[in-house]
Every structure is written in structure tokens, then in C-alpha cells.
Design an enzyme around this catalytic site. Structure first.
Site, PDB file in Angstrom:
ATOM      1  N   HIS A   1      29.346  34.245  44.865  1.00 28.47           N
ATOM      2  CA  HIS A   1      30.528  33.411  45.096  1.00 28.47           C
ATOM      3  C   HIS A   1      30.489  32.912  46.544  1.00 28.47           C
ATOM      4  O   HIS A   1      29.533  33.177  47.277  1.00 28.47           O
ATOM      5  CB  HIS A   1      31.785  34.214  44.787  1.00 28.47           C
ATOM      6  CG  HIS A   1      33.026  33.386  44.632  1.00 28.47           C
ATOM      7  ND1 HIS A   1      33.038  32.161  43.987  1.00 28.47           N
ATOM      8  CD2 HIS A   1      34.310  33.600  45.049  1.00 28.47           C
ATOM      9  CE1 HIS A   1      34.265  31.675  44.000  1.00 28.47           C
ATOM     10  NE2 HIS A   1      35.054  32.521  44.654  1.00 28.47           N
TER      11      HIS A   1
ATOM     12  N   ASP B   1      34.747  35.996  40.046  1.00 21.62           N
ATOM     13  CA  ASP B   1      34.348  34.611  40.318  1.00 21.62           C
ATOM     14  C   ASP B   1      32.886  34.585  40.743  1.00 21.62           C
ATOM     15  O   ASP B   1      32.498  35.276  41.693  1.00 21.62           O
ATOM     16  CB  ASP B   1      35.207  34.014  41.432  1.00 21.62           C
ATOM     17  CG  ASP B   1      36.627  33.723  40.986  1.00 21.62           C
ATOM     18  OD1 ASP B   1      36.992  34.139  39.872  1.00 21.62           O
ATOM     19  OD2 ASP B   1      37.365  33.078  41.755  1.00 21.62           O
TER      20      ASP B   1
ATOM     21  N   HIS C   1      37.264  40.022  44.764  1.00 25.07           N
ATOM     22  CA  HIS C   1      37.098  39.387  46.074  1.00 25.07           C
ATOM     23  C   HIS C   1      38.489  39.085  46.618  1.00 25.07           C
ATOM     24  O   HIS C   1      39.492  39.353  45.949  1.00 25.07           O
ATOM     25  CB  HIS C   1      36.230  38.134  45.977  1.00 25.07           C
ATOM     26  CG  HIS C   1      36.819  37.017  45.180  1.00 25.07           C
ATOM     27  ND1 HIS C   1      37.036  37.100  43.815  1.00 25.07           N
ATOM     28  CD2 HIS C   1      37.264  35.778  45.547  1.00 25.07           C
ATOM     29  CE1 HIS C   1      37.566  35.962  43.383  1.00 25.07           C
ATOM     30  NE2 HIS C   1      37.731  35.157  44.412  1.00 25.07           N
TER      31      HIS C   1
ATOM     32  N   HIS D   1      39.942  36.031  47.736  1.00 20.64           N
ATOM     33  CA  HIS D   1      40.643  34.757  47.680  1.00 20.64           C
ATOM     34  C   HIS D   1      42.074  35.039  47.227  1.00 20.64           C
ATOM     35  O   HIS D   1      42.326  35.952  46.427  1.00 20.64           O
ATOM     36  CB  HIS D   1      39.939  33.781  46.734  1.00 20.64           C
ATOM     37  CG  HIS D   1      38.771  33.094  47.369  1.00 20.64           C
ATOM     38  ND1 HIS D   1      37.652  32.688  46.665  1.00 20.64           N
ATOM     39  CD2 HIS D   1      38.534  32.734  48.663  1.00 20.64           C
ATOM     40  CE1 HIS D   1      36.791  32.111  47.485  1.00 20.64           C
ATOM     41  NE2 HIS D   1      37.300  32.126  48.704  1.00 20.64           N
TER      42      HIS D   1
ATOM     43  N   ASP E   1      44.272  33.930  45.232  1.00 20.49           N
ATOM     44  CA  ASP E   1      44.722  33.975  43.836  1.00 20.49           C
ATOM     45  C   ASP E   1      44.317  35.258  43.117  1.00 20.49           C
ATOM     46  O   ASP E   1      44.737  35.490  41.982  1.00 20.49           O
ATOM     47  CB  ASP E   1      44.206  32.751  43.062  1.00 20.49           C
ATOM     48  CG  ASP E   1      42.694  32.604  43.082  1.00 20.49           C
ATOM     49  OD1 ASP E   1      42.096  32.766  44.157  1.00 20.49           O
ATOM     50  OD2 ASP E   1      42.107  32.305  42.023  1.00 20.49           O
ATOM     51  N   HIS E   2      43.529  36.094  43.784  1.00 20.35           N
ATOM     52  CA  HIS E   2      43.077  37.332  43.146  1.00 20.35           C
ATOM     53  C   HIS E   2      43.723  38.592  43.718  1.00 20.35           C
ATOM     54  O   HIS E   2      43.536  39.664  43.142  1.00 20.35           O
ATOM     55  CB  HIS E   2      41.554  37.459  43.252  1.00 20.35           C
ATOM     56  CG  HIS E   2      40.825  36.497  42.366  1.00 20.35           C
ATOM     57  ND1 HIS E   2      40.231  36.876  41.185  1.00 20.35           N
ATOM     58  CD2 HIS E   2      40.612  35.162  42.475  1.00 20.35           C
ATOM     59  CE1 HIS E   2      39.672  35.816  40.612  1.00 20.35           C
ATOM     60  NE2 HIS E   2      39.893  34.769  41.376  1.00 20.35           N
TER      61      HIS E   2
ATOM     62  N   HIS F   1      39.716  32.652  33.531  1.00 17.05           N
ATOM     63  CA  HIS F   1      39.715  31.932  34.811  1.00 17.05           C
ATOM     64  C   HIS F   1      39.465  30.442  34.580  1.00 17.05           C
ATOM     65  O   HIS F   1      38.491  29.868  35.031  1.00 17.05           O
ATOM     66  CB  HIS F   1      38.650  32.529  35.746  1.00 17.05           C
ATOM     67  CG  HIS F   1      38.851  32.182  37.189  1.00 17.05           C
ATOM     68  ND1 HIS F   1      38.248  31.094  37.777  1.00 17.05           N
ATOM     69  CD2 HIS F   1      39.582  32.771  38.165  1.00 17.05           C
ATOM     70  CE1 HIS F   1      38.584  31.042  39.054  1.00 17.05           C
ATOM     71  NE2 HIS F   1      39.407  32.059  39.314  1.00 17.05           N
TER      72      HIS F   1
END
Length: 307
Positions: free
Chosen positions: A139, A210, A62, A64, A66-67, A268
Site C-alpha cells: 500500500h 488495503d 494501516h 489511514h 478511514d481505518h 472496501h
């Protein structure tokens, strides 16, 4: 032997810590090198853990920050290596818009093609000897898990049967083992199924991304050799897990148990569990009786072939 090896580049949730980088997982699958997510700092982790930079494809769970923000610097580093081969970037809807921006950030032009592909639940990316299946998960935004599923291997070669059929030892044995028929000097044809046992199933690796626990992930992880599942929170943070659409370690373990996965690795982690994930491990083991481990940066797993 066909290699299937995982190197965890980053195992922290949301923000880096002194001990854990943001999300990133390198998978050596046969002759390919794949990345699943590419959080900030992933390329340094690749240097640190010796994965190499010859990445064939990146699969984003996805978008976000941080990914995926690590892809910006990583692509520029690839350009400085003189790469000319294309790289393929995959992700859920919005991949083309967001990754196009990432590709064009910075002054330098790319020395190699960057191909961006959007995936949805049920899509399959075929590769040589295996395929990557997209799994819709639960998510806060569009998100995917991934199942890397190997092709079945030929069954075991029955030497006694081959000899009894008059197959000469040498190259003919190899052809039959590769699934090719052999014509003997007397004109008879020996087929692979004459000398091979039942096909042996390929390995299955499932990566949750996530997510909350969800039926689609249980289905994808059925009899998986390894389930890599996020475990951001512990039992006492259950309300927070529901609110943020993440999972607790116990919930991750329940997915593994319901799926009949053969092994579970948790990743994670919230910064609260950065240096001491023992609570997560204990809670997971109460729910799932198979092997379970908590990943750390640099943690490596090599999956053996199935018999």
C-alpha cells in the site's frame, strides 16, 4: 463447536456513504471477539448488528484515517461500560505513536489497560486455539494483511478400535479425543494416536487490508477457507488502482485463484459502486471460479469446520 463468524461493519472505501460505513470487520473466533480495523462509526455498527462490545483485540491494517479513527469513541464507550479487562491494539510500525494519541484524546481516563503492539511481516500473535499472522502488503504506507490460522484439530475418533483395545466408554473416550493418554485397569496405556485418525486442519481466514495484489498475500491465502480482499475499483479504473495502491475486483479474484482460496468476499468499495457492485462481481467471477460475493454492511459469514 468452535465458532468462526465474520460480521462486516463497514465496506466502503475512503468515505462513508448512505449505505456503507467505513472499514471495520468483527470476527468471533472461538470465545474471542476481534476487530480488524475500526473506521469512524464502527461502534454504532456493532450495536446495529449485535456483535457485542466485549472485544479482546483490535488489529489495524494501516493508519489511514478511514481505518482507525473509530477507535477513539469506541475506547470511551468501553470505559463507560465499566470494563476493567485490558484490550490489545495491534498495527504496523507507527501504531504506538498514533494509537497512544487516540487513547489519550478526550478528558476521561481509561478504566482499563490499553496495550499497544507494533507488528511487522511474519510476526505471530498466539491466541487460545488459533494465531493471527501479520502479512506485509503493498500500500502507500506501512500496511499489513492478517491471516487467522486455527490450530489443527485431533483426528476422528475410531470407536471400534477403542473398544477393541478395551477402553471403557465414558470419560476415557473424552480424554483420548482431547489428546490425553488413558491408563486401563490392567495397566496398559492407550495413546491418542492409537484411536485417532490423522489431525484435521484448522480453518484459515485471510484479510487483505488495503493493497495491490502481492505475492505475500497469495502465499498467506494458500488454501484459505476464506479470503476477504479489498476491491476498490473495476477494470476501467485500473490506472487509478495502481496510482493509489489499491486493487480491482479482477485482481482480487486473481489472488484468490492463484492462492487456491476456497471462497472470496470482496469489500472496501469505491462510492462509484456503492449501490450497484454488479460490475465488480462479474469481473471477479470471470477470473475466479470459486464462490465469490460482495460484502455489504451487516453481511455475516460463518465458516464451517473442515472435515
Amino acid at each position: 463447536m468452535s465458532l468462526l463468524r465474520l460480521t462486516f461493519l463497514g465496506t466502503s472505501a475512503a468515505q462513508p456513504t448512505l449505505h456503507r460505513n467505513l472499514s471495520g470487520l468483527a470476527v468471533k473466533a472461538h470465545s474471542d471477539l476481534l476487530l480488524f480495523d475500526c473506521g469512524e462509526g464502527s461502534q454504532r455498527q456493532m450495536v446495529r448488528y449485535g456483535t457485542g462490545f466485549t472485544v479482546d483485540a483490535v488489529f489495524f491494517t494501516h493508519f489511514h484515517a478511514d481505518h482507525y479513527l473509530g477507535i477513539i469513541g469506541f475506547l470511551r464507550t468501553l470505559g463507560m461500560t465499566g470494563r476493567s479487562e485490558p484490550i490489545h491494539l495491534y498495527g504496523p510500525p507507527s501504531a504506538k505513536r498514533l494509537l497512544h494519541q487516540a487513547v489519550h484524546l478526550g478528558v476521561e481516563s481509561m478504566s482499563f489497560p490499553v496495550e499497544i503492539h507494533e507488528l511487522k511481516d511474519g510476526d505471530v500473535v498466539p491466541r487460545k486455539g488459533y494465531a493471527v499472522h501479520a502479512v506485509g502488503v503493498d500500500h502507500r504506507i506501512n500496511a499489513l494483511g492478517y491471516a487467522l490460522v486455527e490450530d489443527d484439530r485431533p483426528g476422528r475418533f475410531n470407536l471400534d478400535v477403542a473398544r477393541s483395545l478395551g477402553v471403557p466408554e465414558g470419560p476415557s473416550f473424552g480424554k483420548l479425543q482431547r489428546g490425553e493418554p488413558v491408563t486401563l485397569e490392567d495397566g496398559r496405556t492407550v495413546k491418542p494416536e492409537d484411536v485417532l485418525g490423522a489431525p484435521r486442519p484448522g480453518r484459515r481466514l485471510v484479510i487483505s487490508g488495503d493493497t495491490r495484489p502481492c505475492p505475500a498475500l497469495v502465499k498467506a491465502a494458500k488454501d484459505a477457507d476464506l479470503l476477504v480482499h479489498e476491491s476498490t475499483f473495476s477494470d476501467d479504473e485500473q490506472e487509478r488502482a495502481v496510482e493509489t495502491r489499491h486493487s480491482t475486483a479482477r485482481e482480487a479474484a486473481r489472488v484468490a485463484r492463484e492462492a487456491g482460496a476456497r471462497r472470496l468476499v470482496l469489500t472496501h468499495l469505491s462510492s462509484r459502486h456503492d449501490t450497484d457492485p454488479s460490475k465488480l462481481l462479474t469481473q471477479a467471477r470471470e477470473e475466479y471460479q470459486g464462490p465469490v460475493e460482495v460484502a455489504f454492511d451487516g453481511f455475516t459469514v460463518e465458516l464451517p469446520l473442515r472435515d
